[in-house]
Design a protein around this motif. Structure first.
Motif, PDB file in Angstrom:
ATOM      1  N   ILE A  39      -1.633  -5.981   1.000  1.00 53.80           N
ATOM      2  CA  ILE A  39      -1.039  -6.079  -0.347  1.00 53.80           C
ATOM      3  C   ILE A  39       0.131  -5.081  -0.431  1.00 53.80           C
ATOM      4  CG2 ILE A  39      -1.464  -5.847  -2.839  1.00 53.80           C
ATOM      5  CD1 ILE A  39      -4.484  -6.429  -2.151  1.00 53.80           C
ATOM      6  N   GLY A  40      -0.050  -3.907   0.177  1.00 53.29           N
ATOM      7  CA  GLY A  40       1.013  -2.890   0.181  1.00 53.29           C
ATOM      8  C   GLY A  40       2.293  -3.412   0.822  1.00 53.29           C
ATOM      9  N   ALA A  41       2.148  -4.204   1.882  1.00 56.67           N
ATOM     10  CA  ALA A  41       3.320  -4.759   2.571  1.00 56.67           C
ATOM     11  C   ALA A  41       4.072  -5.715   1.648  1.00 56.67           C
ATOM     12  CB  ALA A  41       2.882  -5.482   3.845  1.00 56.67           C
ATOM     13  N   LEU A  42       3.359  -6.406   0.756  1.00 60.25           N
ATOM     14  CA  LEU A  42       4.020  -7.305  -0.205  1.00 60.25           C
ATOM     15  C   LEU A  42       4.715  -6.519  -1.311  1.00 60.25           C
ATOM     16  CD1 LEU A  42       1.262 -10.005  -0.911  1.00 60.25           C
ATOM     17  CD2 LEU A  42       3.272 -10.232   0.551  1.00 60.25           C
ATOM     18  N   VAL A  43       3.997  -5.503  -1.831  1.00 58.40           N
ATOM     19  CA  VAL A  43       4.534  -4.741  -2.966  1.00 58.40           C
ATOM     20  C   VAL A  43       5.786  -3.964  -2.538  1.00 58.40           C
ATOM     21  CG1 VAL A  43       4.015  -2.984  -4.719  1.00 58.40           C
ATOM     22  CG2 VAL A  43       2.234  -4.588  -4.019  1.00 58.40           C
ATOM     23  N   LYS A  44       5.834  -3.595  -1.271  1.00 53.36           N
ATOM     24  CA  LYS A  44       6.970  -2.836  -0.718  1.00 53.36           C
ATOM     25  C   LYS A  44       8.302  -3.576  -0.943  1.00 53.36           C
ATOM     26  CE  LYS A  44       8.172  -0.376   3.414  1.00 53.36           C
ATOM     27  NZ  LYS A  44       8.297  -0.359   4.776  1.00 53.36           N
ATOM     28  N   ASP A  45       8.247  -4.899  -0.914  1.00 56.96           N
ATOM     29  CA  ASP A  45       9.471  -5.690  -1.093  1.00 56.96           C
ATOM     30  C   ASP A  45       9.839  -5.892  -2.562  1.00 56.96           C
ATOM     31  OD1 ASP A  45       9.679  -5.938   1.625  1.00 56.96           O
ATOM     32  OD2 ASP A  45       8.515  -7.809   1.695  1.00 56.96           O
ATOM     33  N   THR A  46       9.129  -5.240  -3.465  1.00 54.13           N
ATOM     34  CA  THR A  46       9.437  -5.357  -4.903  1.00 54.13           C
ATOM     35  C   THR A  46       9.744  -3.950  -5.444  1.00 54.13           C
ATOM     36  OG1 THR A  46       7.214  -4.906  -5.761  1.00 54.13           O
ATOM     37  CG2 THR A  46       7.642  -7.156  -5.035  1.00 54.13           C
ATOM     38  N   ASP A  47      10.085  -3.875  -6.745  1.00 53.08           N
ATOM     39  CA  ASP A  47      10.324  -2.547  -7.351  1.00 53.08           C
ATOM     40  C   ASP A  47       9.031  -1.921  -7.861  1.00 53.08           C
ATOM     41  OD1 ASP A  47      12.995  -2.697  -6.894  1.00 53.08           O
ATOM     42  OD2 ASP A  47      13.436  -3.668  -8.836  1.00 53.08           O
ATOM     43  N   ALA A  48       7.931  -2.667  -7.782  1.00 52.48           N
ATOM     44  CA  ALA A  48       6.684  -2.199  -8.389  1.00 52.48           C
ATOM     45  C   ALA A  48       6.107  -0.984  -7.669  1.00 52.48           C
ATOM     46  CB  ALA A  48       5.658  -3.333  -8.378  1.00 52.48           C
ATOM     47  N   LEU A  49       5.319  -0.205  -8.437  1.00 52.68           N
ATOM     48  CA  LEU A  49       4.544   0.892  -7.856  1.00 52.68           C
ATOM     49  C   LEU A  49       3.196   0.315  -7.441  1.00 52.68           C
ATOM     50  CD1 LEU A  49       5.259   3.480 -10.685  1.00 52.68           C
ATOM     51  CD2 LEU A  49       6.132   3.625  -8.329  1.00 52.68           C
ATOM     52  N   TYR A  50       2.711   0.738  -6.287  1.00 52.86           N
ATOM     53  CA  TYR A  50       1.432   0.230  -5.786  1.00 52.86           C
ATOM     54  C   TYR A  50       0.356   1.276  -6.074  1.00 52.86           C
ATOM     55  CZ  TYR A  50      -1.763  -1.949  -2.376  1.00 52.86           C
ATOM     56  OH  TYR A  50      -2.826  -2.561  -1.760  1.00 52.86           O
ATOM     57  N   LEU A  51      -0.632   0.888  -6.892  1.00 55.96           N
ATOM     58  CA  LEU A  51      -1.678   1.817  -7.360  1.00 55.96           C
ATOM     59  C   LEU A  51      -3.028   1.423  -6.740  1.00 55.96           C
ATOM     60  CD1 LEU A  51      -2.127   2.805 -11.135  1.00 55.96           C
ATOM     61  CD2 LEU A  51      -4.044   2.512  -9.590  1.00 55.96           C
ATOM     62  N   VAL A  52      -3.666   2.358  -6.070  1.00 54.97           N
ATOM     63  CA  VAL A  52      -4.918   2.042  -5.372  1.00 54.97           C
ATOM     64  C   VAL A  52      -6.052   2.979  -5.805  1.00 54.97           C
ATOM     65  CG1 VAL A  52      -6.038   1.930  -3.099  1.00 54.97           C
ATOM     66  CG2 VAL A  52      -3.712   1.037  -3.387  1.00 54.97           C
TER      67      VAL A  52
ATOM     68  N   ASP B 119       1.819   5.117   5.187  1.00 55.47           N
ATOM     69  CA  ASP B 119       1.951   3.920   6.029  1.00 55.47           C
ATOM     70  C   ASP B 119       1.695   2.635   5.242  1.00 55.47           C
ATOM     71  OD1 ASP B 119       2.418   5.575   8.110  1.00 55.47           O
ATOM     72  OD2 ASP B 119       0.455   5.323   9.073  1.00 55.47           O
ATOM     73  N   TRP B 120       0.848   2.721   4.245  1.00 54.18           N
ATOM     74  CA  TRP B 120       0.457   1.516   3.507  1.00 54.18           C
ATOM     75  C   TRP B 120       1.243   1.352   2.208  1.00 54.18           C
ATOM     76  CZ3 TRP B 120      -5.664   1.758   3.890  1.00 54.18           C
ATOM     77  CH2 TRP B 120      -6.029   1.688   5.247  1.00 54.18           C
ATOM     78  N   ASN B 121       2.272   2.182   2.015  1.00 55.45           N
ATOM     79  CA  ASN B 121       3.159   2.033   0.853  1.00 55.45           C
ATOM     80  C   ASN B 121       2.449   2.293  -0.479  1.00 55.45           C
ATOM     81  OD1 ASN B 121       5.728   1.329  -0.284  1.00 55.45           O
ATOM     82  ND2 ASN B 121       4.831  -0.631  -0.906  1.00 55.45           N
ATOM     83  N   ILE B 122       1.408   3.127  -0.461  1.00 49.77           N
ATOM     84  CA  ILE B 122       0.671   3.412  -1.710  1.00 49.77           C
ATOM     85  C   ILE B 122       1.434   4.485  -2.495  1.00 49.77           C
ATOM     86  CG2 ILE B 122      -1.492   4.291  -2.679  1.00 49.77           C
ATOM     87  CD1 ILE B 122      -2.880   3.164  -0.113  1.00 49.77           C
ATOM     88  N   ASP B 123       1.800   4.149  -3.751  1.00 49.28           N
ATOM     89  CA  ASP B 123       2.568   5.095  -4.580  1.00 49.28           C
ATOM     90  C   ASP B 123       1.680   5.940  -5.469  1.00 49.28           C
ATOM     91  OD1 ASP B 123       5.411   4.334  -4.100  1.00 49.28           O
ATOM     92  OD2 ASP B 123       4.658   2.380  -4.758  1.00 49.28           O
ATOM     93  N   VAL B 124       0.571   5.351  -5.884  1.00 54.19           N
ATOM     94  CA  VAL B 124      -0.284   6.010  -6.874  1.00 54.19           C
ATOM     95  C   VAL B 124      -1.724   5.850  -6.401  1.00 54.19           C
ATOM     96  CG1 VAL B 124      -0.757   6.196  -9.333  1.00 54.19           C
ATOM     97  CG2 VAL B 124       1.354   5.104  -8.594  1.00 54.19           C
ATOM     98  N   PHE B 125      -2.412   6.984  -6.299  1.00 54.24           N
ATOM     99  CA  PHE B 125      -3.727   6.981  -5.647  1.00 54.24           C
ATOM    100  C   PHE B 125      -4.685   7.850  -6.444  1.00 54.24           C
ATOM    101  CE2 PHE B 125      -6.552   9.654  -3.215  1.00 54.24           C
ATOM    102  CZ  PHE B 125      -7.162   8.811  -2.296  1.00 54.24           C
ATOM    103  N   TYR B 126      -5.932   7.388  -6.584  1.00 53.33           N
ATOM    104  CA  TYR B 126      -6.963   8.286  -7.126  1.00 53.33           C
ATOM    105  C   TYR B 126      -8.285   8.043  -6.419  1.00 53.33           C
ATOM    106  CZ  TYR B 126      -8.638   4.314  -9.921  1.00 53.33           C
ATOM    107  OH  TYR B 126      -9.117   3.090 -10.317  1.00 53.33           O
TER     108      TYR B 126
END
Ligand SMILES: Cc1ncc(COP(=O)(O)O)c(C=O)c1O
Length: 369
Positions: A157-170, A185-192
């Protein structure tokens, strides 16, 4: 006068969390409480940030533990990023995806969801199709869905979100410390995450990490973060810089515990820790099969640390769980939502993931079903 604490016995915690806590972590909590601005304590805070960066595989400067449990981590991520009508996509296949939807909706976000059957993973192609239809500020997913025992395809999913402006939250509350997770490596912008699962600490802290892109998004807000306690723009002044400014009194002894728990994981070696989880999961699945207990989730999507199993026909759900607790000092979890009464959830998280615990549970279960 009776002291209720005298009645506490050691329970083997094999549910969905909290997990068993190593004695070294409990001992760490019993150390003298320092002041929250004591230089010795500041050193421990700085060390925790470095330990977290190592375990999360990230260079994110904003990598700290937030005061509160995993849900405080969830709130921190959404409340710092969402402003009214921000478009948010949440991928849901269990209780904790639903909780994300609730949190984001309460903040006034324009929330879209894609829902998947409980017990099955998020389907990447459906996410791809949705991302091509609409622009999102945040795309959010739970890595390890504790309500079902399913691992979601976070890197894909991170590889898909990388091609958009969205923040990836996991959400990595249950995954961190049990299976690999690599933020950068997985393009995660926001993590908890949370402390009481595979980190094997008592509940009370929520490790979080924000990428530069996520920090920029906070800076671009038009309105103040609507929650004083979780406002990272203020909290950061206590966790960073040469002079530390008081925000709220840090839970000092909980932070000792987190330091010690992370120390133990890094000392054992991350790969060894993951292997220990996997080996004990396989030992459990094999043993359950021998006594006729079947798994809910297909083998390729199973989490090693959270094993959802069908309650065998004729077994009394609550009766077996309470006999395990009363007679064998073992706790396992019940099913939630549509899976209530259908499954048990067996946790092998952190310090719980040991062969003697697996064997003890198998012997006990065999005598009860
Ligand atoms: C995946 C997931 N997210 C969030 C939470 C919420 O964490 P807490 O109960 O520590 O607030 C949990 C708790 O079980 C969880 O499993």
């Amino acid at each position: 006068m009776e002291n209720l604490l005298n009645g506490i016995e050691e329970i083997t915690l094999m549910g969905p969390g909290p997990s068993c806590v190593n004695k070294a972590v409990l001992d760490a909590m019993a150390k003298s409480t320092l002041g929250h601005l004591d230089p010795k304590f500041i050193n421990i805070m700085d060390a925790i940030k470095e330990q977290m960066k190592t375990l999360l595989h990230t260079n994110n400067k904003l990598t700290i533990p937030v005061s509160g449990t995993g849900s405080a981590g969830m709130e921190t991520c959404f409340v710092n990023l969402i402003e009214k009508d921000d478009p948010v996509l949440i991928l849901i296949n269990g209780v904790f995806g639903m909780r994300m939807q609730d949190v984001a909706t309460r903040l006034g976000a324009d929330v879209d969801t894609i829902e998947f059957e409980w017990g099955t993973p998020v389907v990447v192609d459906e996410v791809k199709a949705k991302l091509s239809e609409k622009k999102y500020k945040i795309v959010a997913v739970v890595h390890a869905e504790t309500s079902t025992g399913v691992k979601n395809p976070v890197p894909e999913i991170g590889a898909l979100v990388k091609d958009t402006d969205a923040l990836y939250l996991v959400d990595a509350v249950t995954s961190l410390g049990g299976i690999p997770i690599r933020l950068d490596d997985w393009n995660i912008d926001v993590f908890y995450s949370g402390t009481q699962k595979c980190l094997s600490c008592p509940p009370g802290l929520a490790p979080i990490s924000f990428s530069e892109k996520a920090v920029e998004a906070i800076k671009k807000r038009k309105t103040k973060v609507p929650n004083w306690y979780l406002d990272l723009t203020m909290i950061i002044n206590y966790w960073e810089g040469a002079t530390r400014a008081y925000h709220h009194t840090a839970p000092i002894n909980m932070l000792y515990a987190l330091y010690q728990a992370l120390y133990l994981i890094l000392e054992e070696g991350e790969e060894n820790v993951h292997k220990r989880h996997m080996n004990n999961h396989l030992r459990l699945v094999n043993g359950l099969d021998k006594i006729g207990i079947k798994m809910l989730v297909d083998s390729q999507y199973r989490l090693p640390m959270l094993n959802s199993v069908y309650i065998p026909q004729g077994a009394d759900d609550a009766g077996v769980r309470s006999a395990l607790l009363k007679d064998h000092k073992i706790e396992i979890g019940a099913g939630l939502g549509p899976l209530a009464g259908k499954i048990w959830r067996i946790g092998l998280m952190g310090h719980t993931a040991r062969s003697e615990n697996v064997d003890k549970l198998l012997t006990a279960l065999k005598s009860l079903i």
